[in-house]
Scaffold this active site. Structure first.
Site, mmCIF file in Angstrom:
data_model
loop_
_atom_site.group_PDB
_atom_site.id
_atom_site.type_symbol
_atom_site.label_atom_id
_atom_site.label_comp_id
_atom_site.label_asym_id
_atom_site.label_seq_id
_atom_site.Cartn_x
_atom_site.Cartn_y
_atom_site.Cartn_z
ATOM 1 N N HIS A 186 -20.490 7.706 3.353
ATOM 2 C CA HIS A 186 -20.843 6.305 3.606
ATOM 3 C C HIS A 186 -22.371 6.189 3.718
ATOM 4 O O HIS A 186 -23.000 7.000 4.417
ATOM 5 C CB HIS A 186 -20.168 5.826 4.893
ATOM 6 C CG HIS A 186 -20.442 4.393 5.171
ATOM 7 N ND1 HIS A 186 -19.804 3.371 4.494
ATOM 8 C CD2 HIS A 186 -21.328 3.789 6.019
ATOM 9 C CE1 HIS A 186 -20.258 2.213 4.934
ATOM 10 N NE2 HIS A 186 -21.182 2.432 5.846
ATOM 11 N N ILE B 286 -7.363 3.900 3.478
ATOM 12 C CA ILE B 286 -6.249 4.819 3.224
ATOM 13 C C ILE B 286 -5.137 4.479 4.231
ATOM 14 O O ILE B 286 -5.393 4.275 5.416
ATOM 15 C CB ILE B 286 -6.716 6.283 3.403
ATOM 16 C CG1 ILE B 286 -7.875 6.594 2.439
ATOM 17 C CG2 ILE B 286 -5.560 7.258 3.188
ATOM 18 C CD1 ILE B 286 -7.549 6.552 0.970
ATOM 19 N N LYS C 114 0.841 -1.204 0.000
ATOM 20 C CA LYS C 114 0.000 0.000 0.000
ATOM 21 C C LYS C 114 0.872 1.249 0.000
ATOM 22 O O LYS C 114 0.585 2.216 -0.700
ATOM 23 C CB LYS C 114 -0.902 -0.017 1.244
ATOM 24 C CG LYS C 114 -1.971 1.062 1.228
ATOM 25 C CD LYS C 114 -2.762 1.108 2.529
ATOM 26 C CE LYS C 114 -3.763 0.007 2.667
ATOM 27 N NZ LYS C 114 -5.024 0.244 1.953
#
Ligand code: GRF
Length: 189
Positions: A107, A91, A63
């Site tokens: 969301h 993230i 990542k």
């Protein structure tokens, strides 16, 4: 000076479109970041003439590797805010450290209820009477950052998941640009 922002999205891009269509948005959307080659949102960005960074996370060792690559692009475009709109990935530290308190997410539930994937289906299947939309700052967890704004949507007796999703998305498309403007004008702490 114009505030420049990036939208991160992986899906259909209806929220991306709502942000692009918003009146008086207090920033310029200067980049779309998409981790799903072929996602519909990419065509939408092209129609608005927005530069797009499309990448496949599987082609990176970690990542932090792909987030460093993303960060270089964000710097190139002078991006100071990130708006997640259906970006289905956590993230990591690289972007969280560079953009502390500058990353928002939308969301489709009243957080902390029904975090994670398929929040609309989760609420529907649980037999909830009410669900809704949350906009929150992003931290390292899954939909766990401080909530900025919420709006509720009732689940009707004869609802289907599809009808519920339509009503939730209608709320999303109004709420996200509004909250972005509030945050950018320092009306939210
Ligand atoms: C939205 O429901 C958003 O709340 C969630 O993902 C969905 C993205 O939809 N995080 P779209 O791609 O903006 O249409």
């Amino acid at each position: 000076m114009t505030i420049k922002a990036a939208v991160f999205a992986s899906g259909a891009g209806s929220n991306f479109e709502a942000i692009m269509e918003a009146n008086d948005l207090k920033c310029k959307i200067s980049l779309l970041v998409c981790d799903k080659p072929g996602a519909l949102v990419i065509d939408k960005a092209a129609r608005y003439g927005i530069p797009t960074l499309v990448f496949n996370p599987k082609e990176y060792g970690s990542k932090s590797e792909y987030e460093e690559m993303i960060h270089r692009h964000l710097q190139h475009y002078g991006i100071s805010w990130i708006f997640l709109a259906g970006y289905m990935r956590l993230i990591g530290d690289t972007l969280l450290n560079e953009y502390e308190s500058k990353i928002l997410n939308i969301h489709p539930s009243l957080l902390p209820f029904f975090p994670g994937k398929d929040a609309i289906g989760q609420a529907y299947d649980a037999g909830a009477r009410e669900t809704g939309v949350s906009i929150h700052y992003v931290d390292a967890g899954m939909d766990t950052g401080p909530v900025i704004a919420q709006e509720s949507v009732m689940i009707e007796e004869n609802d289907t998941k599809e009808k519920l999703k339509e009503r939730i998305q209608k709320v999303e498309h109004q709420l996200y640009p509004t909250v972005i403007n509030q945050v950018l004008s320092n009306k939210v702490r």
